[in-house]
Each structure stands twice: as C-alpha cells, then as structure tokens.
Design an enzyme around this catalytic site. Structure first.
Site, PDB file in Angstrom:
ATOM      1  CG  HIS A 153      -0.284   0.531   2.479  1.00 39.97           C
ATOM      2  ND1 HIS A 153      -0.410   1.838   2.886  1.00 39.97           N
ATOM      3  CD2 HIS A 153       0.502  -0.073   3.405  1.00 39.97           C
ATOM      4  CE1 HIS A 153       0.266   2.020   4.014  1.00 39.97           C
ATOM      5  NE2 HIS A 153       0.823   0.879   4.352  1.00 39.97           N
ATOM      6  CB  CYS A 154       1.354   4.224  -1.519  1.00 35.55           C
ATOM      7  SG  CYS A 154       0.196   4.247  -2.916  1.00 35.55           S
ATOM      8  CB  ALA A 155      -1.080   8.150   0.353  1.00 37.52           C
TER       9      ALA A 155
END
Length: 260
Positions: A153-155
């Site tokens: 994941h990221c933002a």
C-alpha cells in the site's frame, strides 16, 4: 467471518475482488488475474490498498484471520509515516517493511510539480529510474514463501502501489490486459479517496490546485507504462534482472503467486 472476496471469471473491474474493509476504500485481492500461459494469481496471496490508518478492529481481524495476512509493505515516504501513522494492523502482522517508492524529487505527488501533459506516465517512469532498488526489494520479499499473504500500500493505493503491483504481475507473467484492468479498477474509488484524505484542508494546499487527471487511474496510462517497459527496458523480466532480481528469484516469485 466477513464475506466479499468471491472470484469472478472476468477482470474488467475489481468486482468480486474487493476487500470488505470499512477503513480503506481502495483495497482488493489480486487473485484471479490471468497469465499469458493460462495460469492465475492465487486467491488471498497479495493484496493492494490505500492508507491503513483507519482500519477498525473488525478490519484488522478480517485481514489477520480470514486473509491470513503476514506482511505489510508500505511504499510511503518516512515523513508521510510520521505524519499519517501506520495503523493497528502493522502492529499485528509478522513483518512490516517500509520501502519508499519515489521519483526524482523524492516527495509525495501532491507536494510537487506534476507533468504538464495530462498524464501520470512520466511520473511512473521516474519510479523505474529512481526507485528500482526498493521496487526490486519488494519483489524479492514476496518471493519468500513465508512472507505471504502480503499487502502492498501507499497513501491512495494508485500510483506507487500501481507501479509496484504492475511490475510484480508483469514479472510473474500476468497478461497486460489484466494488469491494466486491475490498475483502472481504482477509478470507481477516486471520489472516496479524495473525500477520505486525512490531511487537514488548507487554503494553500497543493493538492487542491492539482488538475483532476492527477487523481485518475486511466487504463491508457498503464498501457503506456507497460509499453515503455517493453520498448525501453526490454520487458519486465529484463528490467527486474538489471534491478538486482535474479532469474531464480523471479521464478520463485511466480511460483508463490500463481496456480494452474
């Protein structure tokens, strides 16, 4: 036990692959995506998501118990983690890795200048140039059997996550059309992602000044990126090899992800 991860025959969207999480709005299983030789990505092996900080206790229990989650790979910058946090699931999994993916400026997209041509393509190519070591580290980690299931994941789960997932799938031999469809499956979630932005709104917020295409997940952008990978880097396996991922590791990665 929650329900909601039911595989379907088609991959034109994420229908049937969404994770039923209350605290994330762009989370899905990669299971069911098809390879050029007729195999499929195994169900409940690798997930992709946006920010995990709003997962509630039920979400965490679902990921740990129903999905068997063991590893979380966080592609955000260290300062993003300080500002936004990691979430309760990180404290509960066996392994958490922060492997930052970045472009030439090393800062998050909404705090920098963006390409004027109305496409995220240039930004994605920067990830290949400037973050090859960290992207290869993600793929190497996922080649280890004991690390799966894993969540990346990221933002927003769109750009950094989109590029890493595309490379993961491409190295494993997943069809370009399936990679593109999975990337574009973020599109129905864009409004929710923008509404969910945890950063306090400010009159001078750079994100508010960005054009709408910055937040898009257009299929044409991912198709352009995959074409660039082929024409400029000799294809995903050649790129991965130059990034430090040897052929044996690439084969092991595919075996961990795929089933007949």
């Amino acid at each position: 036990m929650r329900t909601g991860i039911v595989m379907t025959n088609g991959v034109s969207s994420a229908m049937g692959r969404e994770l039923p999480l209350r605290g994330a709005v762009n989370a899905r299983d990669l299971g069911g995506l098809r390879t050029v030789d007729g195999r499929q990505v195994r169900r409940l092996r690798v997930f992709r998501s946006d920010l995990l900080t709003r997962l509630d206790a039920g979400d965490v229990a679902f990921l740990l118990t129903d999905c068997g989650l063991r590893t979380v790979v966080d592609l955000r910058a260290p300062d993003e983690i300080v500002t936004d946090g990691t979430g309760a699931v990180v404290d509960a999994v066996a392994d958490y890795r922060n492997l930052h993916v970045y472009g030439a400026d090393r800062v998050r997209l909404d705090l920098t200048e963006v390409s004027p041509d109305g496409s995220m393509f240039d930004r994605y190519c920067e990830y290949l140039e400037h973050s090859s070591e960290n992207i290869a580290a993600v793929l190497r980690l996922l080649s280890v059997p004991g690390q799966l299931p894993a969540l990346i994941h990221c933002a927003a789960g769109k750009d950094r996550t989109g590029v890493v997932i595309a490379l993961l799938l491409a190295v494993a031999g997943v069809r370009a059309d399936d990679i593109i469809a999975d990337y574009a499956a973020t599109t129905p979630n864009i409004a929710a992602l923008r509404a969910r932005d945890g950063r306090p709104a400010r009159p001078d917020d750079a994100a508010d000044r960005l054009p709408a295409w910055v937040f898009a997940a257009d299929a044409i952008t991912m198709r352009q990126f995959l074409t660039h990978l082929d024409t400029e880097h000799g294809g995903p396996t050649a790129w991965a090899t130059r990034a430090g991922l040897d052929q044996a590791t690439q084969r092991q990665l595919a075996e961990n992800l795929l089933c007949d």
